[in-house]
Write an enzyme that holds these catalytic residues in place. Sequence first.
Site, PDB file in Angstrom:
ATOM      1  N   PRO A  48       0.803  -1.224   0.000  1.00 30.25           N
ATOM      2  CA  PRO A  48       0.000   0.000   0.000  1.00 30.25           C
ATOM      3  C   PRO A  48       0.839   1.279   0.000  1.00 30.25           C
ATOM      4  O   PRO A  48       1.710   1.462   0.846  1.00 30.25           O
ATOM      5  CB  PRO A  48      -0.818  -0.125   1.288  1.00 30.25           C
ATOM      6  CG  PRO A  48      -0.974  -1.588   1.480  1.00 30.25           C
ATOM      7  CD  PRO A  48       0.340  -2.170   1.032  1.00 30.25           C
ATOM      8  N   GLU A  49       0.586   2.132  -0.991  1.00 28.28           N
ATOM      9  CA  GLU A  49       1.209   3.439  -1.088  1.00 28.28           C
ATOM     10  C   GLU A  49       0.093   4.483  -0.954  1.00 28.28           C
ATOM     11  O   GLU A  49      -1.022   4.158  -0.543  1.00 28.28           O
ATOM     12  CB  GLU A  49       1.963   3.563  -2.412  1.00 28.28           C
ATOM     13  CG  GLU A  49       3.093   2.531  -2.546  1.00 28.28           C
ATOM     14  CD  GLU A  49       3.874   2.662  -3.835  1.00 28.28           C
ATOM     15  OE1 GLU A  49       3.751   3.709  -4.513  1.00 28.28           O
ATOM     16  OE2 GLU A  49       4.609   1.718  -4.179  1.00 28.28           O
ATOM     17  N   ARG A  99       1.957 -10.160   6.409  1.00 26.13           N
ATOM     18  CA  ARG A  99       3.368 -10.326   6.778  1.00 26.13           C
ATOM     19  C   ARG A  99       3.705  -9.785   8.159  1.00 26.13           C
ATOM     20  O   ARG A  99       4.801  -9.983   8.654  1.00 26.13           O
ATOM     21  CB  ARG A  99       4.261  -9.669   5.720  1.00 26.13           C
ATOM     22  CG  ARG A  99       4.185 -10.359   4.368  1.00 26.13           C
ATOM     23  CD  ARG A  99       5.027  -9.668   3.322  1.00 26.13           C
ATOM     24  NE  ARG A  99       6.443  -9.616   3.697  1.00 26.13           N
ATOM     25  CZ  ARG A  99       7.376  -8.999   2.983  1.00 26.13           C
ATOM     26  NH1 ARG A  99       7.034  -8.379   1.856  1.00 26.13           N
ATOM     27  NH2 ARG A  99       8.629  -8.983   3.369  1.00 26.13           N
TER      28      ARG A  99
END
Length: 281
Positions: A2-3, A116
């Site tokens: 995600p940016e 993660r």
Amino acid sequence: MPELPEVETMVRGIRPYVLGRTLAGVRACPCDRRPISIEPSLSTIDRRIRGRTITDVRRRAKRVLLEFDEADIVAIEPRMTGLMLVSDPPSPEHLRVVWEFADSDNLPSLWFWDRRGLGTVRLYSPEEYRDALAPPALGPDALEITVEEFAEACARTARAIKPALLDQKLVAGVGNLYASEMLHVARIHPERSANRLNRRQIERLHQAMQDVLAEAIRYEGSTLGDGTYRNALNQDGSYQNAHRVYAKEGERCRTCQRGKVRRIVQTQRSTFFCPICQRGR
């Protein structure tokens, strides 16, 4: 992954469901995977925001901010694989934190999911927030920075422009994927020194930054091959279908139809560009 566009999409996705709602509490979800970073402890966070009302939902760089009455702020940083969800998660075993609401008529819970375990959840007082996330700790937001501010930021560093764009103290919110895309749109070689960009290049890159990020937000972000990124309703983004160079090594450039997209590594990150559209350093 995600940016800024993905995080902005998360904010827009959850805002209608949580704004003005009162929290019944926040708790950890059962998870035997790598733990995420939570500061202070979740029990402390629960004690401070239980019974409080969410007065704003917004974005700061690549973080989702939940603001509460009395001004405390919870900042959620998704990092590589985190998602903010109001619908069923991609997998229940990677759920990390749940915010439960006092009224369950509309939506009983807000979830943070992270495959993660690299994401973070932080509770800030107003003073702590200013120290940690306001300038100069983070630079101006990529969607708000002016041409003059951007020119000054570039002039301060001799680094290649691609790694410079990823420096959150210079401009906040740009990530690896969209840096390659905006440099391509601006026709600037990714290895050109930031402080050697001329005024016309600065203006082109500033405009490309606004255009690429706004376009990606309209498409609700990019869901790549691993399928990790999903919007707040657990649906794919679609901007990956509009990528010009990112992850297209060896393919013919869709802009000039002559060059083949190349991949190089800069500061351990992949950069993609067209050697014809983006000539020379």
